[in-house]
Design an enzyme around this catalytic site. Structure first.
Site, PDB file in Angstrom:
ATOM      1  N   ILE A 170       0.840  -1.204   0.000  1.00  0.00           N
ATOM      2  CA  ILE A 170       0.000   0.000   0.000  1.00  0.00           C
ATOM      3  C   ILE A 170       0.873   1.252   0.000  1.00  0.00           C
ATOM      4  O   ILE A 170       0.622   2.213  -0.733  1.00  0.00           O
ATOM      5  CB  ILE A 170      -0.960   0.006   1.201  1.00  0.00           C
ATOM      6  CG1 ILE A 170      -1.938  -1.174   1.113  1.00  0.00           C
ATOM      7  CG2 ILE A 170      -1.729   1.322   1.278  1.00  0.00           C
ATOM      8  CD1 ILE A 170      -2.794  -1.366   2.344  1.00  0.00           C
ATOM      9  N   ASP A 189      10.913   2.846   7.013  1.00  0.00           N
ATOM     10  CA  ASP A 189      10.542   1.447   7.212  1.00  0.00           C
ATOM     11  C   ASP A 189      11.818   0.691   7.541  1.00  0.00           C
ATOM     12  O   ASP A 189      12.791   0.773   6.789  1.00  0.00           O
ATOM     13  CB  ASP A 189       9.881   0.877   5.953  1.00  0.00           C
ATOM     14  CG  ASP A 189       9.173  -0.446   6.215  1.00  0.00           C
ATOM     15  OD1 ASP A 189       9.750  -1.296   6.937  1.00  0.00           O
ATOM     16  OD2 ASP A 189       8.049  -0.639   5.710  1.00  0.00           O
ATOM     17  N   THR A 246      -4.756   5.816   6.923  1.00  0.00           N
ATOM     18  CA  THR A 246      -5.681   4.836   6.363  1.00  0.00           C
ATOM     19  C   THR A 246      -5.307   3.424   6.808  1.00  0.00           C
ATOM     20  O   THR A 246      -5.740   2.447   6.201  1.00  0.00           O
ATOM     21  CB  THR A 246      -5.672   4.897   4.815  1.00  0.00           C
ATOM     22  OG1 THR A 246      -4.321   4.770   4.352  1.00  0.00           O
ATOM     23  CG2 THR A 246      -6.258   6.204   4.309  1.00  0.00           C
ATOM     24  N   SER A 247      -4.514   3.308   7.878  1.00  0.00           N
ATOM     25  CA  SER A 247      -4.021   1.993   8.313  1.00  0.00           C
ATOM     26  C   SER A 247      -4.784   1.462   9.515  1.00  0.00           C
ATOM     27  O   SER A 247      -5.712   0.675   9.372  1.00  0.00           O
ATOM     28  CB  SER A 247      -2.527   2.066   8.610  1.00  0.00           C
ATOM     29  OG  SER A 247      -1.803   2.276   7.418  1.00  0.00           O
ATOM     30  N   ARG A 248      -4.415   1.889  10.706  1.00  0.00           N
ATOM     31  CA  ARG A 248      -5.082   1.472  11.935  1.00  0.00           C
ATOM     32  C   ARG A 248      -5.148   2.666  12.881  1.00  0.00           C
ATOM     33  O   ARG A 248      -4.190   3.435  13.020  1.00  0.00           O
ATOM     34  CB  ARG A 248      -4.337   0.321  12.607  1.00  0.00           C
ATOM     35  CG  ARG A 248      -4.480  -1.025  11.898  1.00  0.00           C
ATOM     36  CD  ARG A 248      -5.902  -1.562  11.976  1.00  0.00           C
ATOM     37  NE  ARG A 248      -6.041  -2.882  11.395  1.00  0.00           N
ATOM     38  CZ  ARG A 248      -6.392  -3.108  10.133  1.00  0.00           C
ATOM     39  NH1 ARG A 248      -6.591  -2.078   9.316  1.00  0.00           N
ATOM     40  NH2 ARG A 248      -6.534  -4.354   9.688  1.00  0.00           N
ATOM     41  N   ASP A 272      -9.213   7.677   8.135  1.00  0.00           N
ATOM     42  CA  ASP A 272     -10.184   6.671   7.734  1.00  0.00           C
ATOM     43  C   ASP A 272     -10.321   5.617   8.820  1.00  0.00           C
ATOM     44  O   ASP A 272     -11.165   4.735   8.727  1.00  0.00           O
ATOM     45  CB  ASP A 272      -9.745   6.015   6.418  1.00  0.00           C
ATOM     46  CG  ASP A 272     -10.782   5.027   5.895  1.00  0.00           C
ATOM     47  OD1 ASP A 272     -11.966   5.414   5.798  1.00  0.00           O
ATOM     48  OD2 ASP A 272     -10.416   3.879   5.584  1.00  0.00           O
ATOM     49  N   GLU A 277     -12.801   3.012  17.081  1.00  0.00           N
ATOM     50  CA  GLU A 277     -13.803   2.787  16.025  1.00  0.00           C
ATOM     51  C   GLU A 277     -14.655   1.543  16.230  1.00  0.00           C
ATOM     52  O   GLU A 277     -15.732   1.414  15.659  1.00  0.00           O
ATOM     53  CB  GLU A 277     -13.127   2.696  14.661  1.00  0.00           C
ATOM     54  CG  GLU A 277     -12.318   1.434  14.434  1.00  0.00           C
ATOM     55  CD  GLU A 277     -11.720   1.373  13.033  1.00  0.00           C
ATOM     56  OE1 GLU A 277     -12.040   0.417  12.313  1.00  0.00           O
ATOM     57  OE2 GLU A 277     -10.941   2.269  12.670  1.00  0.00           O
ATOM     58  N   HIS A 309     -13.550   3.863   7.812  1.00  0.00           N
ATOM     59  CA  HIS A 309     -12.733   2.701   7.460  1.00  0.00           C
ATOM     60  C   HIS A 309     -13.183   2.115   6.130  1.00  0.00           C
ATOM     61  O   HIS A 309     -13.455   0.914   6.015  1.00  0.00           O
ATOM     62  CB  HIS A 309     -12.813   1.639   8.565  1.00  0.00           C
ATOM     63  CG  HIS A 309     -11.596   0.758   8.631  1.00  0.00           C
ATOM     64  ND1 HIS A 309     -11.109   0.236   9.812  1.00  0.00           N
ATOM     65  CD2 HIS A 309     -10.762   0.298   7.662  1.00  0.00           C
ATOM     66  CE1 HIS A 309     -10.047  -0.505   9.562  1.00  0.00           C
ATOM     67  NE2 HIS A 309      -9.822  -0.474   8.267  1.00  0.00           N
TER      68      HIS A 309
END
Length: 359
Positions: A170, A189, A246-248, A272, A277, A309
């Protein structure tokens, strides 16, 4: 074989049934290679899986769960007592699963490691564009006959620096898109991907944060990444930077974000996902009073976008999730495991999960 599917929405059932129909058609064409999924009995539950609902799995050989289902040790142990032998995740992330408990109980856990990474990447870019150019505010204004431009000023993305936290499939897809906008791409990373070569460059997190005009999160949630964006990290970010997640939800300290918005250190935030949530997302609460004060405070800011999400939510992604879930079942029936198993080598899974490592 009987499969119990939890947190079922109409679209989940539609795509799983389509995948079953395809398996049945394949069985008709080649009876000698009949997949187990062609004969599987599926029971759908709208309820989320948790300690209070785990009894609904009674009689099932396997269960299928989603991102906000609880697969804590008590739930996993209860599943084992009921004879469940496999937990099939309709997602890539597995932070909500107690893998140690599953290993001890002899339950295989398998995920869907990749389903249209471009879908999530495209949605992340859509959030960037919307937040940057205030199209959400312009849309609401125009519907009321207000075509004034004051308050809608944005910035040209060309030439800006985008910092990506996590460069799995992603993250790389996002990098490619933003490179196409003429952005400079930085990434953090611990496991560099050769796919970033020619697109961007790797730097330490302490270097990425202060140089980035936009910070976008693309890493899984684990102990090492929980609240990776906290008070300290935000203080290192460039004044006026935008944050995209947009991950967690657990990657972000929401209260720290609110403080940064109040001081205008962050120019905008698009989420997101949200750390709380589980009790809200995927259901309609429009006729209720929402008691999550942190989320409600966050949504009072005009420069904040919160979506439910939905980054993964494309036809292609739902089709691949259903197809891969049935493939996991077929392999499990034949071999007792599958290539997407997370418990076939628990020590390896846990060691590799310690750093950021993009998804």
């Amino acid at each position: 074989m009987k499969l119990a599917v939890f947190s079922t929405k109409p679209y989940d059932k539609r795509y799983i049934e389509a995948a079953r129909d395809a398996a049945a058609a394949k069985a008709t064409e080649s009876p000698a290679n009949r997949p187990a999924s062609a004969d599987i009995e599926v029971v759908y539950h709208e309820f989320a899986l948790e300690e209070d609902t785990v009894a609904l799995a009674k009689g099932a050989d396997a269960i299928c769960a989603f991102v906000n289902d609880s697969l804590s040790a008590p739930v996993v142990e209860a599943l084992a007592r009921q004879g469940v032998k496999a937990i099939l995740l309709r997602c890539a992330g597995f932070n909500h699963v107690d893998l140690v408990a599953a290993e001890k109980a002899g339950i295989m856990v398998a995920n869907v490691p990749s389903y249209s990474p471009e879908a999530v990447a495209e949605f992340a870019v859509a959030l960037i564009q919307t937040l940057n150019r205030n199209t959400h505010r312009a849309y609401n204004r125009a519907r009321e006959g207000n075509f004034a431009l004051d308050g809608l000023l944005g910035r040209t993305l060309h030439g800006k620096t985008v910092g990506l936290i996590g460069t799995g499939k992603i993250g790389i897809a996002t990098a490619r898109i933003m490179k196409g906008f003429g952005c400079r791409i930085l990434a953090y990373d611990p496991y560099p991907s050769p796919a970033l070569e020619g697109i961007g460059e790797y730097k330490s997190l302490d270097e990425v944060l202060p140089e980035s005009d936009i910070v976008s999160l693309h890493c899984p949630l684990m102990d090492s990444t929980r609240q990776i964006i906290n008070e300290t990290a935000i203080a290192k970010m460039k004044p006026g930077a935008m944050l995209i997640n947009t991950s967690r939800g657990g990657l972000v300290d929401t209260r720290a974000v609110i403080r940064a918005l109040k001081t205008q250190h962050l120019s905008g935030v698009a989420l997101d996902v949200y750390e709380g949530e589980g009790a809200l997302f995927y259901d309609d609460h429009s006729g209720e009073i929402i008691h999550d004060d942190v989320l409600m405070r966050l949504m009072t800011f005009h420069n904040v976008i919160v979506t439910g999400h939905q980054a993964f939510f494309t036809q292609e992604a739902l089709r691949e999730i259903a197809d891969c879930t049935l493939r996991n079942i077929d392999e499990f029936v034949v071999t007792g495991t599958c290539k997407n198993s997370l418990t076939k080598d628990l020590k390896l899974v846990r060691r590799d999960s310690l750093p950021v490592r993009g998804v």
